[in-house]
Enzyme design. Structure first.
Site, PDB file in Angstrom:
ATOM      1  N   GLU A  77       0.829  -1.196   0.000  1.00 28.67           N
ATOM      2  CA  GLU A  77       0.000   0.000   0.000  1.00 28.67           C
ATOM      3  C   GLU A  77       0.870   1.255   0.000  1.00 28.67           C
ATOM      4  OE1 GLU A  77      -3.731   1.650   2.612  1.00 28.67           O
ATOM      5  OE2 GLU A  77      -1.793   1.414   3.629  1.00 28.67           O
ATOM      6  N   TRP A 119      -8.348  -2.317   0.304  1.00 32.61           N
ATOM      7  CA  TRP A 119      -9.130  -1.215  -0.265  1.00 32.61           C
ATOM      8  C   TRP A 119     -10.327  -1.703  -1.088  1.00 32.61           C
ATOM      9  CZ3 TRP A 119      -8.944   3.893   0.611  1.00 32.61           C
ATOM     10  CH2 TRP A 119      -7.818   4.411   1.265  1.00 32.61           C
ATOM     11  N   TYR A 123      -4.894   9.458  -1.755  1.00 31.34           N
ATOM     12  CA  TYR A 123      -3.553   9.684  -1.238  1.00 31.34           C
ATOM     13  C   TYR A 123      -2.454   9.802  -2.284  1.00 31.34           C
ATOM     14  CZ  TYR A 123      -5.870   8.348   3.083  1.00 31.34           C
ATOM     15  OH  TYR A 123      -6.732   8.297   4.142  1.00 31.34           O
ATOM     16  N   CYS A 182      -8.204  10.074   5.371  1.00 31.55           N
ATOM     17  CA  CYS A 182      -8.269  10.032   6.838  1.00 31.55           C
ATOM     18  C   CYS A 182      -6.941  10.482   7.433  1.00 31.55           C
ATOM     19  CB  CYS A 182      -8.605   8.621   7.315  1.00 31.55           C
ATOM     20  SG  CYS A 182     -10.258   8.092   6.867  1.00 31.55           S
ATOM     21  N   ARG A 206      -7.320  12.812  10.704  1.00 33.12           N
ATOM     22  CA  ARG A 206      -8.588  13.451  11.071  1.00 33.12           C
ATOM     23  C   ARG A 206      -9.596  12.446  11.619  1.00 33.12           C
ATOM     24  NH1 ARG A 206     -12.792  12.150   7.915  1.00 33.12           N
ATOM     25  NH2 ARG A 206     -12.271  11.106   5.954  1.00 33.12           N
ATOM     26  N   ASP A 214     -10.065   4.676  12.548  1.00 29.70           N
ATOM     27  CA  ASP A 214     -10.638   3.396  12.967  1.00 29.70           C
ATOM     28  C   ASP A 214      -9.543   2.702  13.770  1.00 29.70           C
ATOM     29  OD1 ASP A 214     -11.392   0.732  13.172  1.00 29.70           O
ATOM     30  OD2 ASP A 214     -12.040   0.545  11.090  1.00 29.70           O
TER      31      ASP A 214
END
Length: 301
Positions: free
Chosen positions: A58, A80, A133, A183, A203, A206
């Site tokens: 990733e 994803w 991203y 995130c 921000r 999980d």
């Protein structure tokens, strides 16, 4: 990884109940920070086994500026898949036929992933997450932030402007269609006494499923950038906005909190790589990783 267990306990004991976008419900706190000295070991959670292969692929996917899950699924990384799969179901009118997380939904997911792997045109239409991203890191309104920050660290290590942002308000509506707004939205580097540190502002977090990946990913990124800029790894500082435990993860949290951490492993990186964009999966070797068994939990989409 006491810091991570302390975060889960803090949310469990001090958090408030909040509704959320997914309808699952969370226990949440606002504002929290963890710090990891990378000289003490690689901060990979040991109280449950974490799939490092997914983390490395990733991160390489982000670094190369890719936003399509095809590279990931071709390398056995499925973290994803839920978002573009659900988006495909919605777009093609199949969502009612395959209720989320049912056995039928999971079987249809396998069909979707195989088509992404094998069919380039299908992957192009349904596998892209939008300008998330990797796109923002490498092409934020035409600016390659990642390449620039590496050059800035080399040229002016005392700069207070060594930042990379994934939060681009202009692109948020596009991201929402097939994925999520970022995130982990901004990170900043800091150089002192020959050591490179990195602080991430996340921000939304999980904490049970995502945060172990985020910690390891940004710790590894810090080590990679340190190597290519001739520095030693310093601290990884993880700062949170909304840090939450989903209500359907609370039993798993208790199971994990009942386990004792093992000593941290170490990460060996191929010392011959001097270009951030030249790293390959084979350039990383995790050494001495001992972990408790994996604990599964559903992703809130």
């Amino acid at each position: 990884m006491k810091q991570y267990l302390d975060l889960m306990r803090h949310i469990r004991d001090c958090g408030v109940s909040k509704e959320d976008r997914t309808g699952t419900g969370t226990r949440s706190v606002f504002g929290y920070q963890m710090r990891f000295d990378l000289a003490e070991g690689f901060p990979l959670v040991t109280t449950k086994k974490v799939h490092l292969k997914s983390i490395i692929h990733e991160l390489l996917w982000f670094i190369r500026g890719d936003t399509n899950i095809r590279y990931l699924v071709q390398n056995g990384v499925n973290i994803w898949n839920d978002w573009p799969f659900q988006s495909w179901l919605n777009q093609t009118g199949q969502a009612d036929d395959f209720p989320m997380y049912t056995p039928l939904w999971r079987e249809q997911m396998k069909v979707f992933v195989e088509r992404i792997k094998e069919d380039e045109e299908f992957a192009s239409s349904y596998g892209d997450l939008g300008p998330v991203y990797g796109h923002q890191w490498r092409n934020f309104e035409g600016v390659d932030q990642l390449a620039q920050v590496v050059e800035d660290i080399k040229a002016n290590p005392d700069s207070r402007r060594l930042l990379v942002s994934a939060w681009n308000p202009k692109d948020l509506p596009v991201m929402v269609k097939s994925g999520l707004p970022p995130c982990h939205s901004l990170f900043q580097f800091y150089v002192t006494e020959g050591r490179l540190s990195c602080q991430l502002y996340q921000r939304s977090a999980d904490v049970f499923l995502g945060v172990p990946f985020n910690i390891a990913s940004y710790a590894l990124l810090t080590m990679m950038v340190a190597q290519v800029t001739g520095l030693k790894p310093g601290d990884f500082v993880h700062t949170f906005g909304d840090a939450h435990l989903y209500s359907n993860h609370l039993e798993q949290v208790e199971e994990q909190l009942g386990r004792q951490p093992f000593p941290l492993p170490t990460m060996a990186i191929n010392p011959d790589v001097s270009d951030l964009f030249a790293f390959r999966f084979e350039d990383f070797e995790l050494q001495g990783y001992q972990a408790h068994p994996h604990i599964s939990a559903p992703v809130a989409v």
